[in-house]
Write a protein that holds these residues in place. Structure first.
Motif, PDB file in Angstrom:
ATOM      1  N   ASP A  39       0.815  -1.212   0.000  1.00  0.00           N
ATOM      2  CA  ASP A  39       0.000   0.000   0.000  1.00  0.00           C
ATOM      3  C   ASP A  39       0.852   1.267   0.000  1.00  0.00           C
ATOM      4  O   ASP A  39       0.445   2.301   0.496  1.00  0.00           O
ATOM      5  CB  ASP A  39      -0.983   0.004   1.166  1.00  0.00           C
ATOM      6  CG  ASP A  39      -0.290   0.023   2.518  1.00  0.00           C
ATOM      7  OD1 ASP A  39       0.952  -0.099   2.551  1.00  0.00           O
ATOM      8  OD2 ASP A  39      -0.987   0.172   3.529  1.00  0.00           O
ATOM      9  N   SER A  93      -1.748  11.062  -0.127  1.00  0.00           N
ATOM     10  CA  SER A  93      -3.162  11.203   0.211  1.00  0.00           C
ATOM     11  C   SER A  93      -3.895   9.902  -0.114  1.00  0.00           C
ATOM     12  O   SER A  93      -3.564   9.197  -1.073  1.00  0.00           O
ATOM     13  CB  SER A  93      -3.800  12.369  -0.543  1.00  0.00           C
ATOM     14  OG  SER A  93      -3.977  12.044  -1.900  1.00  0.00           O
ATOM     15  N   GLU A  94      -4.856   9.595   0.688  1.00  0.00           N
ATOM     16  CA  GLU A  94      -5.625   8.361   0.525  1.00  0.00           C
ATOM     17  C   GLU A  94      -6.270   8.289  -0.850  1.00  0.00           C
ATOM     18  O   GLU A  94      -6.248   7.251  -1.513  1.00  0.00           O
ATOM     19  CB  GLU A  94      -6.689   8.282   1.624  1.00  0.00           C
ATOM     20  CG  GLU A  94      -7.443   6.972   1.643  1.00  0.00           C
ATOM     21  CD  GLU A  94      -8.417   6.896   2.817  1.00  0.00           C
ATOM     22  OE1 GLU A  94      -9.558   6.467   2.571  1.00  0.00           O
ATOM     23  OE2 GLU A  94      -8.023   7.257   3.934  1.00  0.00           O
ATOM     24  N   LYS A  95      -6.827   9.406  -1.317  1.00  0.00           N
ATOM     25  CA  LYS A  95      -7.498   9.424  -2.623  1.00  0.00           C
ATOM     26  C   LYS A  95      -6.517   9.201  -3.772  1.00  0.00           C
ATOM     27  O   LYS A  95      -6.820   8.489  -4.720  1.00  0.00           O
ATOM     28  CB  LYS A  95      -8.249  10.739  -2.821  1.00  0.00           C
ATOM     29  CG  LYS A  95      -9.494  10.849  -1.985  1.00  0.00           C
ATOM     30  CD  LYS A  95     -10.215  12.142  -2.258  1.00  0.00           C
ATOM     31  CE  LYS A  95     -11.467  12.241  -1.411  1.00  0.00           C
ATOM     32  NZ  LYS A  95     -12.193  13.491  -1.676  1.00  0.00           N
ATOM     33  N   TYR A  96      -5.338   9.807  -3.689  1.00  0.00           N
ATOM     34  CA  TYR A  96      -4.354   9.635  -4.758  1.00  0.00           C
ATOM     35  C   TYR A  96      -3.852   8.202  -4.805  1.00  0.00           C
ATOM     36  O   TYR A  96      -3.740   7.603  -5.878  1.00  0.00           O
ATOM     37  CB  TYR A  96      -3.173  10.603  -4.591  1.00  0.00           C
ATOM     38  CG  TYR A  96      -2.245  10.605  -5.785  1.00  0.00           C
ATOM     39  CD1 TYR A  96      -2.480  11.438  -6.872  1.00  0.00           C
ATOM     40  CD2 TYR A  96      -1.151   9.742  -5.853  1.00  0.00           C
ATOM     41  CE1 TYR A  96      -1.656  11.437  -7.984  1.00  0.00           C
ATOM     42  CE2 TYR A  96      -0.322   9.726  -6.959  1.00  0.00           C
ATOM     43  CZ  TYR A  96      -0.573  10.572  -8.017  1.00  0.00           C
ATOM     44  OH  TYR A  96       0.239  10.554  -9.126  1.00  0.00           O
ATOM     45  N   LYS A 100      -5.400   5.546  -3.770  1.00  0.00           N
ATOM     46  CA  LYS A 100      -6.507   4.712  -4.267  1.00  0.00           C
ATOM     47  C   LYS A 100      -6.581   4.806  -5.794  1.00  0.00           C
ATOM     48  O   LYS A 100      -6.698   3.794  -6.483  1.00  0.00           O
ATOM     49  CB  LYS A 100      -7.825   5.156  -3.635  1.00  0.00           C
ATOM     50  CG  LYS A 100      -9.000   4.288  -4.028  1.00  0.00           C
ATOM     51  CD  LYS A 100     -10.249   4.692  -3.258  1.00  0.00           C
ATOM     52  CE  LYS A 100     -11.335   3.677  -3.470  1.00  0.00           C
ATOM     53  NZ  LYS A 100     -12.384   4.104  -4.340  1.00  0.00           N
ATOM     54  N   TRP A 101      -6.497   6.018  -6.318  1.00  0.00           N
ATOM     55  CA  TRP A 101      -6.527   6.212  -7.767  1.00  0.00           C
ATOM     56  C   TRP A 101      -5.346   5.502  -8.431  1.00  0.00           C
ATOM     57  O   TRP A 101      -5.523   4.807  -9.438  1.00  0.00           O
ATOM     58  CB  TRP A 101      -6.500   7.710  -8.097  1.00  0.00           C
ATOM     59  CG  TRP A 101      -6.263   7.980  -9.543  1.00  0.00           C
ATOM     60  CD1 TRP A 101      -7.167   7.884 -10.561  1.00  0.00           C
ATOM     61  CD2 TRP A 101      -5.019   8.346 -10.140  1.00  0.00           C
ATOM     62  NE1 TRP A 101      -6.556   8.182 -11.754  1.00  0.00           N
ATOM     63  CE2 TRP A 101      -5.239   8.466 -11.524  1.00  0.00           C
ATOM     64  CE3 TRP A 101      -3.741   8.579  -9.645  1.00  0.00           C
ATOM     65  CZ2 TRP A 101      -4.237   8.820 -12.418  1.00  0.00           C
ATOM     66  CZ3 TRP A 101      -2.732   8.935 -10.534  1.00  0.00           C
ATOM     67  CH2 TRP A 101      -2.990   9.053 -11.898  1.00  0.00           C
ATOM     68  N   GLU A 133      -5.951   1.858  -8.562  1.00  0.00           N
ATOM     69  CA  GLU A 133      -7.019   1.522  -9.521  1.00  0.00           C
ATOM     70  C   GLU A 133      -6.521   1.566 -10.960  1.00  0.00           C
ATOM     71  O   GLU A 133      -6.798   0.657 -11.742  1.00  0.00           O
ATOM     72  CB  GLU A 133      -8.205   2.467  -9.342  1.00  0.00           C
ATOM     73  CG  GLU A 133      -9.007   2.167  -8.091  1.00  0.00           C
ATOM     74  CD  GLU A 133     -10.095   3.199  -7.816  1.00  0.00           C
ATOM     75  OE1 GLU A 133     -10.212   4.190  -8.569  1.00  0.00           O
ATOM     76  OE2 GLU A 133     -10.833   3.003  -6.837  1.00  0.00           O
ATOM     77  N   ILE A 140      -6.698   0.235   0.344  1.00  0.00           N
ATOM     78  CA  ILE A 140      -7.327   1.330   1.074  1.00  0.00           C
ATOM     79  C   ILE A 140      -8.828   1.227   1.125  1.00  0.00           C
ATOM     80  O   ILE A 140      -9.517   1.017   0.217  1.00  0.00           O
ATOM     81  CB  ILE A 140      -6.892   2.698   0.518  1.00  0.00           C
ATOM     82  CG1 ILE A 140      -5.393   2.805   0.658  1.00  0.00           C
ATOM     83  CG2 ILE A 140      -7.586   3.829   1.262  1.00  0.00           C
ATOM     84  CD1 ILE A 140      -4.832   4.127   0.271  1.00  0.00           C
TER      85      ILE A 140
END
Length: 113
Positions: free
Chosen positions: A5, A96-99, A101-102, A105, A113
């Motif tokens: 991660d 960042s969690e969103k970055y 995750k992206w 993906e 995450i």
């Protein structure tokens, strides 16, 4: 690919813009990194075969999930135009969690995450 991660920033350089763009597209198309940024020309000094060299180079910054790192290194070194390509990676201390995750993906890494 291993589950990991983390996100890494990896650097390599090439001498031609065409090589930089080809390598960047191949990396992204292979889903081994989320993003490749190509910097403007940089001036490099280095020792090669006993001589001090001075060359214009183009730096690629590659943002890749840790799970892709081994395969990415193999991919880049097999396609790189240099005999000994620069390959330096740093693990991100904070992403960042969103970055993250992206990034996972777009590299087809699910379940993170």
């Amino acid at each position: 690919m291993e589950n990991d991660d983390s996100l890494y920033l990896c650097y390599t350089t090439v001498s031609r813009q065409e090589d930089a763009e080809t390598l960047a597209k191949q990396i992204i198309d292979s889903k081994l990194a989320a993003c490749v940024q190509i910097d403007a020309h940089i001036l490099s000094y280095y020792n090669w075969k006993g001589k001090t060299e001075r060359d214009n180079e183009i730096r690629l910054q590659i943002f890749a999930p840790g799970a892709c790192l081994s395969e990415l290194e193999k991919f880049v070194t097999e396609r790189h135009p240099y005999d000994i390509p620069k390959w330096i990676c740093w693990e991100s201390k904070k992403v960042s969690e969103k970055y993250l995750k992206w990034a996972n993906e777009v590299c087809n890494l699910r379940g993170f995450i």
